[in-house]
Design an enzyme around this catalytic site. Sequence first.
Site, PDB file in Angstrom:
ATOM      1  CG  ASN A   9     -66.243 -17.500  29.006  1.00 27.14           C
ATOM      2  OD1 ASN A   9     -65.855 -18.605  29.385  1.00 27.14           O
ATOM      3  ND2 ASN A   9     -67.077 -16.754  29.711  1.00 27.14           N
ATOM      4  CD1 TRP A  10     -65.266 -21.838  23.788  1.00 30.25           C
ATOM      5  CD2 TRP A  10     -64.639 -23.971  24.103  1.00 30.25           C
ATOM      6  NE1 TRP A  10     -64.715 -22.297  22.613  1.00 30.25           N
ATOM      7  CE2 TRP A  10     -64.320 -23.603  22.780  1.00 30.25           C
ATOM      8  CE3 TRP A  10     -64.315 -25.253  24.534  1.00 30.25           C
ATOM      9  CZ2 TRP A  10     -63.719 -24.470  21.876  1.00 30.25           C
ATOM     10  CZ3 TRP A  10     -63.704 -26.134  23.633  1.00 30.25           C
ATOM     11  CH2 TRP A  10     -63.419 -25.736  22.317  1.00 30.25           C
ATOM     12  CE  LYS A  11     -70.918 -17.537  28.820  1.00 30.85           C
ATOM     13  NZ  LYS A  11     -71.957 -16.665  29.289  1.00 30.85           N
ATOM     14  CG  HIS A  94     -67.771 -14.266  33.419  1.00 34.06           C
ATOM     15  ND1 HIS A  94     -69.100 -14.560  33.606  1.00 34.06           N
ATOM     16  CD2 HIS A  94     -67.598 -14.131  32.082  1.00 34.06           C
ATOM     17  CE1 HIS A  94     -69.702 -14.597  32.425  1.00 34.06           C
ATOM     18  NE2 HIS A  94     -68.808 -14.323  31.483  1.00 34.06           N
ATOM     19  CD  GLU A  96     -71.973 -16.825  32.910  1.00 29.79           C
ATOM     20  OE1 GLU A  96     -71.066 -17.660  32.768  1.00 29.79           O
ATOM     21  OE2 GLU A  96     -72.589 -16.312  31.945  1.00 29.79           O
ATOM     22  CD  GLU A 166     -68.100 -10.432  29.644  1.00 33.04           C
ATOM     23  OE1 GLU A 166     -68.174 -10.958  28.528  1.00 33.04           O
ATOM     24  OE2 GLU A 166     -68.059 -11.083  30.700  1.00 33.04           O
ATOM     25  N   GLY A 172     -75.368 -13.646  27.402  1.00 39.42           N
ATOM     26  CA  GLY A 172     -76.154 -14.851  27.149  1.00 39.42           C
ATOM     27  C   GLY A 172     -77.633 -14.585  26.936  1.00 39.42           C
ATOM     28  CB  SER A 211     -75.497 -10.971  23.096  1.00 38.11           C
ATOM     29  OG  SER A 211     -76.131 -11.664  24.151  1.00 38.11           O
ATOM     30  N   GLY A 232     -68.972 -15.252  24.396  1.00 41.87           N
ATOM     31  CA  GLY A 232     -69.427 -16.485  25.028  1.00 41.87           C
ATOM     32  C   GLY A 232     -70.020 -17.440  24.005  1.00 41.87           C
ATOM     33  N   GLY A 233     -71.343 -17.405  23.869  1.00 47.16           N
ATOM     34  CA  GLY A 233     -72.048 -18.363  23.022  1.00 47.16           C
ATOM     35  C   GLY A 233     -71.470 -18.505  21.620  1.00 47.16           C
TER      36      GLY A 233
HETATM   37  C1  PEP Z   1     -69.391 -14.159  28.309  1.00 48.21           C
HETATM   38  O1  PEP Z   1     -69.565 -15.284  28.743  1.00 48.21           O
HETATM   39  O2  PEP Z   1     -68.432 -13.511  28.719  1.00 48.21           O
HETATM   40  C2  PEP Z   1     -70.313 -13.632  27.296  1.00 48.21           C
HETATM   41  C3  PEP Z   1     -70.138 -12.410  26.869  1.00 48.21           C
HETATM   42  O3  PEP Z   1     -71.302 -14.474  26.868  1.00 48.21           O
HETATM   43  P1  PEP Z   1     -72.265 -14.236  25.581  1.00 48.21           P
HETATM   44  O4  PEP Z   1     -71.386 -13.802  24.444  1.00 48.21           O
HETATM   45  O5  PEP Z   1     -72.908 -15.572  25.349  1.00 48.21           O
HETATM   46  O6  PEP Z   1     -73.240 -13.180  25.952  1.00 48.21           O
END
Ligand code: PEP
Length: 249
Positions: A9-11, A94, A96, A166, A172, A211, A232-233
């Site tokens: 997930n590039w956000k 999600h 966010e 999640e 994040g 994470s 994500g990251g």
């Molecule tokens: C996400 O955006 O779904 C996520 C899990 O982000 P991260 O891996 O950066 O915590």
Amino acid sequence: MPMPLIAGNWKMNGSLSLVETFGQALADADLPSRLEVALMVPFPYLESASRALAGTRAVLGAQTLSDQPAGAFTGEVSGEMLREVGATLVLVGHSERRTLFGEDDSAVLARVRRALEVGLTPVLCLGETLEERDDGRGETVVIGQLEAVLDALEAEQRHRLVIAYEPVWAIGTGRTATPEQAQAIHAALRRRLAAYDDGLAEKTQLLYGGSMKADNAAELLAQPDIDGGLVGGASLKIDDFLAICQSAG
Ligand code: PEP
């Protein structure tokens, strides 16, 4: 056992050149044979990503969709449009979207319905806040978010979802759920799915997100009820993303 799935997930990150980098690297990568890979990129990159990923094992996903089919909804993007540019999956709910854009369970359900109507696979995201976990309500919250959607769907529709657990406090933040914490919620989700029907529990891909990194993916993915990751990251760095993919094989 469901097929492992690693979804990036590039956000609101990335660039056209990163899309090209990922396309090349994924085309060259020797990925585990029993693995599905997906990349959720921002809307403007979908079409380029569709071309860049064409010669790879990765499928394309979007990060949200409108709950409306078409019309005067400035700034929104419909499920049909996502299909037209090559997306096959879409994130829904999600954290966010829930916290920053006010999407509650009914908004999430409406988007899941739209996704299913146009043939997109919704990746339904669920997760508790730190406060809810500390109050001992983590599992109840997550199961409640699941039921808010699944109770409203037809049995056949329930079989067309991917679920991502999640924990909000792990997204994040660099703070990952321990494999035991993640497994406990995944097992609860699997039990709840089994109460709808056994086949559903057996076939639904349950992803962990929060994470997930190259150095912690293997122990998370080794848990019996964790079928993959929503990343994500670490999905913005091709070496890290490929390393996580290797851990899932
Ligand atoms: C996400 O955006 O779904 C996520 C899990 O982000 P991260 O891996 O950066 O915590």
